[in-house]
Design an enzyme around this catalytic site. Sequence first.
Site, PDB file in Angstrom:
ATOM      1  N   GLY A  99       0.602  -0.975  -0.127  1.00 43.53           N
ATOM      2  CA  GLY A  99      -0.052   0.210   0.047  1.00 43.53           C
ATOM      3  C   GLY A  99       0.836   1.278   0.182  1.00 43.53           C
ATOM      4  O   GLY A  99       0.158   2.474   0.205  1.00 43.53           O
ATOM      5  N   HIS A 129       8.014  18.691   4.219  1.00 42.81           N
ATOM      6  CA  HIS A 129       8.361  17.794   3.221  1.00 42.81           C
ATOM      7  C   HIS A 129       7.294  16.318   3.457  1.00 42.81           C
ATOM      8  O   HIS A 129       7.326  16.069   4.449  1.00 42.81           O
ATOM      9  CB  HIS A 129       9.695  17.258   3.515  1.00 42.81           C
ATOM     10  N   PRO A 130       6.942  15.713   2.480  1.00 42.67           N
ATOM     11  CA  PRO A 130       5.954  14.708   2.479  1.00 42.67           C
ATOM     12  C   PRO A 130       6.621  13.450   3.390  1.00 42.67           C
ATOM     13  O   PRO A 130       6.091  12.717   4.045  1.00 42.67           O
ATOM     14  CB  PRO A 130       5.608  14.371   1.142  1.00 42.67           C
ATOM     15  N   ASN A 131       7.921  13.175   3.213  1.00 42.37           N
ATOM     16  CA  ASN A 131       8.562  12.104   3.621  1.00 42.37           C
ATOM     17  C   ASN A 131       9.339  12.506   5.015  1.00 42.37           C
ATOM     18  O   ASN A 131       9.204  11.857   6.202  1.00 42.37           O
ATOM     19  CB  ASN A 131       9.933  11.566   2.813  1.00 42.37           C
ATOM     20  N   THR A 187     -38.625 -30.017   8.942  1.00 49.43           N
ATOM     21  CA  THR A 187     -37.320 -30.721   8.923  1.00 49.43           C
ATOM     22  C   THR A 187     -37.376 -31.517   7.316  1.00 49.43           C
ATOM     23  O   THR A 187     -38.023 -31.908   7.118  1.00 49.43           O
ATOM     24  CB  THR A 187     -37.105 -31.610  10.158  1.00 49.43           C
ATOM     25  N   HIS A 188     -35.991 -31.441   6.989  1.00 52.36           N
ATOM     26  CA  HIS A 188     -35.868 -31.780   5.530  1.00 52.36           C
ATOM     27  C   HIS A 188     -36.978 -31.365   4.544  1.00 52.36           C
ATOM     28  O   HIS A 188     -37.198 -31.840   3.629  1.00 52.36           O
ATOM     29  CB  HIS A 188     -35.982 -33.248   5.457  1.00 52.36           C
ATOM     30  N   SER A 318     -43.221  -7.420 -11.920  1.00 50.45           N
ATOM     31  CA  SER A 318     -42.554  -8.223 -12.845  1.00 50.45           C
ATOM     32  C   SER A 318     -42.707  -7.326 -14.196  1.00 50.45           C
ATOM     33  O   SER A 318     -43.618  -6.397 -14.280  1.00 50.45           O
ATOM     34  CB  SER A 318     -43.488  -9.425 -13.218  1.00 50.45           C
ATOM     35  N   LYS A 324     -47.367  -8.875 -10.107  1.00 55.39           N
ATOM     36  CA  LYS A 324     -46.615  -9.858  -9.360  1.00 55.39           C
ATOM     37  C   LYS A 324     -45.628  -9.395  -8.024  1.00 55.39           C
ATOM     38  O   LYS A 324     -45.203  -8.198  -8.422  1.00 55.39           O
ATOM     39  CB  LYS A 324     -45.854 -10.687 -10.406  1.00 55.39           C
ATOM     40  N   GLU A 331     -34.034 -10.889  -1.383  1.00 53.22           N
ATOM     41  CA  GLU A 331     -33.095 -11.024  -2.420  1.00 53.22           C
ATOM     42  C   GLU A 331     -31.822 -10.355  -2.191  1.00 53.22           C
ATOM     43  O   GLU A 331     -30.708 -10.602  -2.646  1.00 53.22           O
ATOM     44  CB  GLU A 331     -33.748 -11.192  -3.790  1.00 53.22           C
TER      45      GLU A 331
END
Length: 462
Positions: A99, A129-131, A187-188, A318, A324, A331
């Site tokens: 980065g 200075h940036p650095n 269930t199932h 729809s 609809k 979703e």
Amino acid sequence: MQNVRIEHDAFGPVQIPEDKYWGAQTQRAIGVFGAGREQFPPVLLHAFGQQKLASARANRRLGALDAGLAKVIEQAAQELADGHFDRHFPLTLWQTGSGTQTNMNANEVIANRANQLLGQPLGTKAPVHPNDHVNASQSSNDTFPTVMHLATRLALGRDLLPALAHLHAELQAKARQWHDVLKIGRTHLMDAVPMTMGQAFASFAAQIAHGIERVQGCLPRLDSLPQGGTAVGTGLNTPPGFAEAFCEELSLITQTRFTANPCKFEGMGTHDVFVEVSGVLNVLAVSLTKLANDIRLLSSGPRCGLGEMVVPDDGLTSSIMPGKRNPTIAEVLAQACMQVMGNHTTVSVAGASSLFELNVAKPVIIHNVLQSISVLAESVTIFTDKLLAGLEVNHAVLARNVEGSLLLATALNPVLGYDQVARITRKAADEGLTPKEAAVALGLLTAQEYDAYVRPQEMVGG
């Protein structure tokens, strides 16, 4: 043609648009990586402003930065934190794995703004200075992961946790509202014994409560920062006490308690905490997918599906079937969860890209973690406000389903035994009878006896 200014760095002159606050290194990076559409979100840029502000204050406290220069750096950094320079970060996230380019972008923007505050034109690098000044006592290798920690911590606390708390409260309210509304458990995907709609929603609420606990469980490791490790974790070029002073200043700025990681090598060379956070978000996505899908199925129909719930009308329909109504909000949440699950795979692979003293996939890690937090927070809020708050039960359908359920006869097991009850349910299924009618037809019980033993409202527990 756009007006430009000329800046110089160790490699020579560079042309930069005259109204931009970035400098030579950022401009060179644009030439290498391009200014792509996939850029870091504002929360990361604002975190950079806070990190540079805390660094300047710590350096000033420790005598590593002139007080006058620190003052204007702090002002410029605060402006960055407040969002004034978002459009001056043109780089794509697809850059060096440390980065470095975005850290330099922040250094240059702050330095140019600080010099401007001192009456100097952009690009002078003097007196700030940036650095030498903005990046004093720092390296990209400890700064970028510190910003990753900060941005993630803030996004979780500001965006995701409140959204989850709001969802949890609404689920609890629905659980209380429907505590005595009978439904048939499944269930199932098949009919089972009775329960209440309140119990179903209490289960959803418990999942979200566990998710909130998991998020909160990650926070202590996010609050431990690697700042002060500089290049490889040894703290080269930092004054004594910098890491601790930095964390004290950042804690004051953010009103969040940050501490110095006692092992900077771990905080810079590995990013296990982000794999952990992403894993927690992945679990949340799994929980939320169940919630969204259960409501989609329970509200399916309205005439030819389960039809036990009614989702609020969102006004959409729809393109070919007039009138609809679809569970669009559910979703949305399901799709957001899919994105989070995919992001977790990416973060896992990127987390495994830690090589010796530096993970070299920092940008892609933080991009995916922050995106996951964002899409979850936004989709959860929409789901809570626009679907869950207006969700209703269809009492008539629920009552009909409970009355006709074959497996109400399960309550007869202690009375007749498993095999005899199986005869009842088989006869009822084969001949289209209710279990009561089947029990009477088989001569196992009278109608009155059946009603005395089979009481759906007493089958759902406390």
